[in-house]
Design a protein around this motif. Structure first.
Motif, PDB file in Angstrom:
ATOM      1  N   LEU A 121       0.839  -1.209   0.000  1.00 17.20           N
ATOM      2  CA  LEU A 121       0.000   0.000   0.000  1.00 17.20           C
ATOM      3  C   LEU A 121       0.870   1.253   0.000  1.00 17.20           C
TER       4      LEU A 121
ATOM      5  N   ILE B 226      -3.565   4.586   9.367  1.00 14.39           N
ATOM      6  CA  ILE B 226      -4.395   3.733   8.516  1.00 14.39           C
ATOM      7  C   ILE B 226      -4.250   2.317   9.051  1.00 14.39           C
TER       8      ILE B 226
ATOM      9  N   VAL C  82      -4.758  -1.293   8.322  1.00 13.39           N
ATOM     10  CA  VAL C  82      -4.980  -2.148   7.149  1.00 13.39           C
ATOM     11  C   VAL C  82      -5.446  -3.522   7.616  1.00 13.39           C
TER      12      VAL C  82
ATOM     13  N   PHE D  99      -8.695   0.310   6.244  1.00  9.30           N
ATOM     14  CA  PHE D  99      -8.630  -0.002   4.812  1.00  9.30           C
ATOM     15  C   PHE D  99      -8.645  -1.517   4.669  1.00  9.30           C
TER      16      PHE D  99
ATOM     17  N   ASN E 103      -8.016  -4.425   2.633  1.00 11.34           N
ATOM     18  CA  ASN E 103      -7.171  -4.653   1.463  1.00 11.34           C
ATOM     19  C   ASN E 103      -7.385  -6.077   0.921  1.00 11.34           C
TER      20      ASN E 103
ATOM     21  N   GLN F 183     -17.166   3.099   1.582  1.00 15.53           N
ATOM     22  CA  GLN F 183     -17.048   2.606   0.204  1.00 15.53           C
ATOM     23  C   GLN F 183     -17.526   1.150   0.156  1.00 15.53           C
TER      24      GLN F 183
ATOM     25  N   PHE G 168     -12.637   2.005   4.398  1.00 15.46           N
ATOM     26  CA  PHE G 168     -12.378   2.069   2.965  1.00 15.46           C
ATOM     27  C   PHE G 168     -12.075   0.654   2.466  1.00 15.46           C
TER      28      PHE G 168
ATOM     29  N   GLY H 160      -8.404   1.562  -5.465  1.00 13.49           N
ATOM     30  CA  GLY H 160      -8.851   2.108  -4.187  1.00 13.49           C
ATOM     31  C   GLY H 160      -7.822   2.893  -3.413  1.00 13.49           C
ATOM     32  N   VAL H 161      -6.613   3.077  -3.963  1.00 12.67           N
ATOM     33  CA  VAL H 161      -5.561   3.768  -3.201  1.00 12.67           C
ATOM     34  C   VAL H 161      -5.756   5.285  -3.222  1.00 12.67           C
TER      35      VAL H 161
ATOM     36  N   LEU I 251      -8.421   6.475  -0.903  1.00 12.35           N
ATOM     37  CA  LEU I 251      -7.930   6.363   0.471  1.00 12.35           C
ATOM     38  C   LEU I 251      -7.079   7.579   0.827  1.00 12.35           C
TER      39      LEU I 251
END
Length: 751
Positions: free
Chosen positions: A63, A143, A145, A173, A175, A203, A297, A306-307, A310
């Motif tokens: 990421l 963030i 993940v 996030f 992932n 999202q 996200f 999607g980065v 974010l």
């Protein structure tokens, strides 16, 4: 060749050179923009300091690589495993690229939509948890993940506790949507049940696994598709027909979750008004900054989806340095500590306050990572270490991009930077005034859980071994080194076996010093089980002045609470043993106590009571009586009853409640005695007393039993007699080291 041909050839060469220049300019275009804009010091609201944290193998480094690429910080992306022999930008260490894991946290900075973003990529493995601790200590937001397949895992729980400890707001996030079996809805449920987050999707994914096409933004109610090379082009479109009902329901769920913690949006909800996009974003931001809501996200960093949204979320929902309260402490003698709120303004009018959060040996000496909390700092300024009072004149200020350094002339509040040649410890506060009463709260350092014996493979490498140990123990406070005089071994302690193994490999690679790691010896003790009398005469005559000394008395065990000590008492009456020889007798007793005859371990819990003796007017000396005392102890070894003591540790295990029964069973197998249990919020604490000899390898077993969620700590409690089979084994090993075969073995050989 004609003049015309020469002219044309030169034109072609010039064209090729121009084309090459254009390619170079194009690849470095964004990077140069980053550097140009960095020179202009942005206002406080245009800065974000974020960390990227997660369980191991959730995609943090991938990421970060995508973020650096999309923001123009790097010209091309590389994979974490380093299949192309390059590896990810933030994994600068060779060991990281070989193993495909992050070992050290790495800092960088970049630009996104005219916002400066300082990023720290942290390790995911529990053995390197201190790297996450010190990163979160100096960051304003994070963030979190999560893997769309694995969901909330063991280290996710640890990272979540660390964020709570330092009050760091975060975005989640989810992932790896492209992985087989990905289920973001299950991950959201786990976030609510296991992490206790008030979380909701902002999202939704358009398709999962190999069918992952894009995402739906629930706030703006638009579908986003990532097209072109590496998903650089974002195409907005209407929400797909088959997802409109779900999108509407999830948006309503988002509004409900935010309105529960935000009064302004709550009024909209009660009045049944539909909030505008700007109102909803403002409400999400307010709730996120208070850590009352976590926006979720989705995307897949590996497949470049999607980065960018974010990154927009980082700007919209995470705090700038001016929105975070940072407090310094003023210690007053005999009074309570006073708290001072630091001023985050970037005008440079307030005195400088910075915190050193990480140390690293760089190419030009020690590299000290700092976060500036107040004021400004220029090259050639002088600063003071608040803890030691040492003064340092700065010759160089740098900002970091992984292992690359970029010089700057000045730094302001909110910036993360580094200094060279500063002698300090992790957690020290620096000021540009000589006052020493002001300091910032230091970094929480967990206690080591694994110890191993270590020694250089070759004695000639001892100098390099010393340098490596000195450097690594200074850089990493969870890596500790000590010499155990009881067992004559050097012991290293850390957060896990992988932690110690990595440092052993680094010693070989960076210092050309191969080392041998092994199980440390346990400091057993030998003691008497009952009183035993002695009467020993030491007499030696070989011409000239001889040696004569006689001692008699009792050797007896001390009470259990004092079974780690040795006592000597002089109970003689009269002049049979002259007083000037008493110290020699005590010295002889204590010398014999250094190494017992049963197993070679120290004697403890014994009292030497000297009752009587005899001396010779010519031949007696302090040496003679010292030899007599040693002979007396040897006599008791033959006549008395001895036993071996072993150290008992107080162990506290913390784990989810569902594993409590399994852990109690395992502690019983390790000859542990459960002394109590405690539980709160789904977590259980088990207290036990376990022999140290049975605790080796427990950390790996605990993690496998609890899916990596269990933790334990232990400390010395007392010495206690060991089991008969353990005692027999220790004695047998000691005798075998001298080539002595036990009697039973001799008989079996004859038969």
């Amino acid at each position: 060749m004609t003049i015309m041909n020469i002219f044309r050839t030169r034109q072609s060469i010039n064209a090729i050179e121009c084309l090459g220049s254009l390619i170079q300019i194009n690849s470095a275009r964004c990077f140069s923009q980053v550097k140009d804009k960095e020179i202009k010091h942005p206002s406080i609201d245009r800065i974000r300091n974020i960390g990227i944290s997660a369980h191991i193998d959730s995609g943090k480094t991938t990421l970060t690589e995508r973020i650096l690429f999309y923001t123009g910080r790097i010209a091309e992306m590389h994979e974490v495993k380093g299949k192309d022999n390059v590896g990810a930008t933030m994994d600068s260490m060779e060991l990281e690229r070989q193993r495909g894991i992050t070992i050290q946290s790495a800092a960088t900075y970049t630009l996104w939509k005219d916002y400066n973003i300082n990023i720290i990529d942290t390790p995911g493995h529990v053995d390197f948890t201190v790297e996450v601790e010190r990163a979160l200590r100096v960051l304003d937001g994070a963030i979190l993940v999560l893997c769309a397949v694995g969901g909330v895992q063991s280290q996710t729980l640890t990272v979540n506790r660390q964020m709570k400890r330092y009050n760091v707001p975060c975005l989640a996030f989810i992932n790896k949507l492209d992985r087989l079996g990905s289920n973001p809805h299950r991950v959201l449920t786990q976030m609510r049940s296991k992490l206790h987050h008030n979380a909701a999707f902002v999202q939704l994914p358009i398709g999962l696994e190999s069918d992952c096409k894009g995402i739906v933004d629930l706030v703006s109610e638009r579908a986003l598709y990532f097209e072109g090379n590496f998903g650089m082009n974002i195409r907005e479109d209407e929400i797909p027909q088959d997802m409109r009902t779900e999108a509407k329901e999830r948006r309503q769920e988002l509004i409900e979750h935010v309105s529960n913690v935000d009064d302004t949006l709550g009024e909209f909800f009660l009045e049944e008004k539909t909030p505008e996009v700007s109102d909803l974003k403002a409400a999400i931001r307010r709730a996120t900054l208070k850590r009352k809501f976590t926006p979720v996200f989705v995307g897949t960093a590996l497949k470049n989806k999607g980065v960018q949204p974010l990154l927009d979320g980082v700007l919209e929902y995470l705090p700038n340095p001016g929105e975070v309260e940072n407090i310094a402490l003023i210690e007053k003698t005999g009074e309570e500590t006073e708290k001072v709120l630091l001023n985050p303004a970037r005008d440079g009018k307030s005195p400088f306050v910075g915190l050193a959060f990480k140390l690293e040996a760089g190419r030009f000496g020690q590299l000290t990572y700092l976060r500036c909390y107040q004021g400004m700092l220029k090259k050639t300024d002088t600063i003071w270490n608040a803890r030691t009072g040492k003064k340092v004149r700065l010759s160089r200020l740098v900002r970091l991009h992984s292992n690359n350094l970029e010089d700057v002339n000045e730094v302001f509040a909110g910036d993360i930077f580094a200094l060279f040649g500063v002698d300090c410890a992790s957690g020290d506060t620096f000021l540009n005034t000589a006052r020493r009463d002001l300091s910032m709260e230091s970094i929480y350092v967990p206690d080591p859980v694994v110890s191993m014996a270590i020694k250089p493979a070759n004695n000639k490498d001892r100098d390099n071994f010393s340098k490596a140990i000195a450097r690594f123990t200074k850089e990493d406070p969870t890596f500790q080194f000590a010499y155990d005089s009881d067992v004559k071994e050097t012991i290293v302690s850390g957060m896990g076996e992988l932690h110690l193994e990595i440092y052993a490999q680094r010693m070989e690679r960076e210092y050309n010093c191969p080392v041998v790691l092994g199980k440390p010896k346990v400091a057993f003790r030998e003691t008497l089980t009952g009183p035993c009398e002695f009467d020993y005469l030491h007499k030696k005559q070989s011409g000239g002045s001889g040696q004569f000394g006689r001692v008699s008395g009792i050797l007896e065990p001390l009470p259990a609470p004092n079974n780690t000590g040795l006592e000597f008492t002089d109970e003689t009456v009269g002049t049979n043993v002259p007083k000037q020889f008493i110290p020699g007798i005590e010295k002889g007793f204590r010398l014999m106590a250094e190494k017992g005859l049963l197993s070679g371990h120290k004697l403890s819990g014994i009292k030497f009571r000297l009752k009587d003796g005899a001396h010779h007017i010519v031949d007696s000396s302090e040496l003679a009586f010292m030899m007599a005392a040693q002979g007396a102890v040897k006599q008791v070894f033959e006549d008395g009853s001895w036993q071996i003591l072993e150290p008992i540790m107080s162990v506290e295990v913390t784990c989810p409640e569902e594993f409590q029964g399994t852990i109690i069973g395992q502690l019983n197998k390790r000859h542990g005695i459960i002394t109590g249990t405690d539980g709160t919020e789904g977590w259980s604490s088990i207290y036990a007393e376990v022999p140290l000899n049975d605790m080796f390898g427990y950390v790996g077993e605990l993690r496998s039993m609890t899916q990596g969620k269990g933790e334990f700590c232990m400390e010395y409690s007392r010495y206690s007699p060991c089991l008969p089979e353990v005692q027999d084994k220790i004695i047998e090993e000691y005798q075998r080291s001298f080539g002595i075969v036990p009697e039973e073995k001799k008989k079996s050989k004859k038969n």
